[in-house]
Design an enzyme around this catalytic site. Structure first.
Site, PDB file in Angstrom:
ATOM      1  N   HIS A  48       0.759  -1.305  -0.094  1.00  0.00           N
ATOM      2  CA  HIS A  48       0.109  -0.030   0.057  1.00  0.00           C
ATOM      3  C   HIS A  48       0.973   1.239  -0.026  1.00  0.00           C
ATOM      4  CE1 HIS A  48      -4.125   1.630   0.401  1.00  0.00           C
ATOM      5  NE2 HIS A  48      -3.609   2.513   1.099  1.00  0.00           N
ATOM      6  N   ASP A 100     -13.488   2.512   7.063  1.00  0.00           N
ATOM      7  CA  ASP A 100     -12.587   3.100   6.281  1.00  0.00           C
ATOM      8  C   ASP A 100     -13.322   3.779   4.910  1.00  0.00           C
ATOM      9  OD1 ASP A 100     -10.120   4.379   5.481  1.00  0.00           O
ATOM     10  OD2 ASP A 100     -10.055   2.818   4.034  1.00  0.00           O
ATOM     11  N   ARG A 130     -13.044  12.193   4.797  1.00  0.00           N
ATOM     12  CA  ARG A 130     -11.850  13.151   4.473  1.00  0.00           C
ATOM     13  C   ARG A 130     -11.265  13.655   3.468  1.00  0.00           C
ATOM     14  NH1 ARG A 130      -7.902   8.715   6.027  1.00  0.00           N
ATOM     15  NH2 ARG A 130      -6.139  10.100   6.115  1.00  0.00           N
ATOM     16  N   SER A 154      -6.386   4.381   8.503  1.00  0.00           N
ATOM     17  CA  SER A 154      -7.192   3.982   7.142  1.00  0.00           C
ATOM     18  C   SER A 154      -6.401   2.758   6.693  1.00  0.00           C
ATOM     19  CB  SER A 154      -7.244   5.332   6.520  1.00  0.00           C
ATOM     20  OG  SER A 154      -7.351   4.943   4.951  1.00  0.00           O
TER      21      SER A 154
HETATM   22  N1  URA Z   1      -4.039   5.760   1.575  1.00  0.00           N
HETATM   23  C1  URA Z   1      -5.052   5.612   2.557  1.00  0.00           C
HETATM   24  O1  URA Z   1      -5.768   4.394   2.021  1.00  0.00           O
HETATM   25  N2  URA Z   1      -5.616   6.279   3.387  1.00  0.00           N
HETATM   26  C2  URA Z   1      -4.672   7.325   3.766  1.00  0.00           C
HETATM   27  O2  URA Z   1      -5.403   8.041   4.760  1.00  0.00           O
HETATM   28  C3  URA Z   1      -3.928   7.726   2.956  1.00  0.00           C
HETATM   29  C4  URA Z   1      -3.544   7.015   1.960  1.00  0.00           C
END
Ligand code: URA
Length: 449
Positions: free
Chosen positions: A93, A172, A179, A194
């Protein structure tokens, strides 16, 4: 007067928790659980969650709060069990940047190498692009698979790419979208919650984190990126996962293109053995770490060689084609990328002077792309998958006066002027070459025992 022991406890209220955070208080685990569960169920409305997010953004979250947030978000849905699969499950990620499309490249590489990649991704966030929006530029591609279909696709081709669902990481899904439109992205605890909640819900054995740093990242300073990386690596380790974080440069876009369909196109280029050198290098490096943590190769070097060979043989590209087909997309785009959406109009941003590209205001590229229709201002906005920026120069390149720096691909004339004004300021041209060319992979943060 003392309260008698049979007086009922005062019920928790969102407004009191907003006030507590506004006044710099530290939440208990129960308070965080109350907020996350209440918002996920729909009992706490968007306006109260927005106020709390802003208070948290301004006042910060302690390590204990970040851990409680991550766990509350993780347990808002199911934690998937893929233990029946015959090889390790690994994922990667990124914290987000401009032109960052490595997921579309490394997932097929790693799946072609025999590991499983159950990837839960996000949409565009703040100024950065999201994997889900890029994938949805492929006609028919479904990122909203049920858990049963996620499992089926993963078993069949070794990779599956979906978004947070009602079943997996639902907190999330809701908080991320909020957000994005309330300017509450760049906060260590919120980012950790997140990312790690959805990654820990995936049933993976190991995770590679790409933590961006620089003018196009959420963390502009390297020391902040390192703190974020340490927080996430530690969170993963405590939950029994093997985790490594690479701190990588985001002072300029990654690759030659930023947008949605164009990033799919550029990913296919890399899978075909072409594409921009920086994008290829980072995709291979991240794949190699996935191979190492997934115990597919004993060393990083062997992981790199395996990734290179899976590109050269066409196996990684074939894997991407299979995944698109299994997720309902038009897999002909892999061989005929003209089938991807393309913008009707284009214009160029030219250099005002001769010299060298010294630096970029990389975040503004993302903001300009959003202004062209490629991002959301409100949660319910749809986006234009065809708008794009094409970058012709990299930091350190020589530039002639009047030479094209960026080509803008757009559809809506009324959106152009504002984006153009921003883009005109994005590239700094100096008379002398820059003292230092940013290094792509700056540091690695590994788990502490
Ligand atoms: N990627 C995510 O999944 N969440 C975040 O808050 C920032 C980047």
């Amino acid at each position: 007067m003392l309260l008698s022991p049979d007086v009922a406890p005062i019920p928790m209220r969102a407004v009191d928790l907003i006030r507590k955070k506004r006044d710099s208080g530290e939440h208990s685990r129960e308070e965080i659980d109350f907020l996350i569960a209440g918002y996920t169920r729909g009992d706490i409305p968007d306006y109260q969650m927005s106020a709390w997010l802003m208070a948290a953004w301004l006042r910060g979250l302690s390590r204990a709060e970040a851990a409680a947030l991550t766990e509350a978000m993780l347990h808002s849905g199911e934690v998937v069990d893929f233990s029946e699969l015959p090889a390790k499950k690994v994922d990667k990620h990124s914290t987000g940047g401009i032109g960052d499309k490595t997921s579309l490249i490394l997932a097929p590489i790693v799946a072609a190498g025999g590991l499983f990649v159950p990837m839960i991704s996000g949409r565009g966030l703040g100024h950065t692009g999201g994997t889900l929006d890029k994938l949805e530029s492929i006609p028919g591609f479904n990122v909203n698979l049920s858990l049963a279909d996620f499992r089926r696709v993963l078993k069949e081709c070794g990779m599956a790419l979906i978004g947070q669902t009602r079943e997996i990481a639902p907190a999330d899904k809701k908080i991320y979208a909020l957000r994005d439109v309330t300017a509450t992205v760049e906060n260590l605890g919120l980012i950790c919650g997140s990312i790690m909640s959805k990654k820990l819900a995936e049933g993976i054995d190991a995770l590679v984190l790409d933590v961006k740093t620089g003018s196009g990242a959420f963390m502009k300073k390297e020391e902040d990126s390192e703190r974020l990386a340490e927080l996430m690596v530690d969170t993963g380790r405590r939950m029994g996962k093997r985790v490594v974080a690479l701190i990588t440069d985001m002072n300029q876009p990654l690759g030659r293109w930023a947008g949605h369909s164009v990033e799919v196109f550029e990913s296919i280029e890399v899978l075909n053995g072409r594409g921009a050198a920086d994008l290829r290098e980072l995709s291979i490096e991240l794949s190699a770490w996935m191979f190492l943590l997934g115990e597919r190769t004993p060393t990083l070097d062997e992981g790199r060689r395996l990734a290179e060979s899976l590109i050269a043989s066409g196996k990684a590209r074939d894997k991407f084609r299979d995944c698109i087909r299994l997720q309902g997309g038009d897999s002909r785009v892999v061989d005929e990328p003209d089938r991807l959406p393309q913008a009707a109009l284009r214009t160029e941003i030219k250099s005002p002077a001769a010299g060298y590209l010294v630096s970029t205001r990389c975040e503004q590229f993302g903001t300009a792309l959003a202004m062209l229709g490629g991002g959301r201002e409100k949660k319910e906005d749809s986006i234009d998958h065809a708008v794009a920026l094409e970058f012709h120069k990299r930091i350190g390149d020589r530039v002639a006066a009047g030479e094209t720096l960026v080509t803008v691909h757009y559809n809506d004339e009324s959106r152009l002027a504002a984006a153009q004004a921003l883009l005109a300021e994005c590239c700094e041209i100096g008379a002398q070459p820059p003292g230092e060319i940013p290094k792509l992979v700056k540091k690695r943060i590994v788990e502490k025992p």
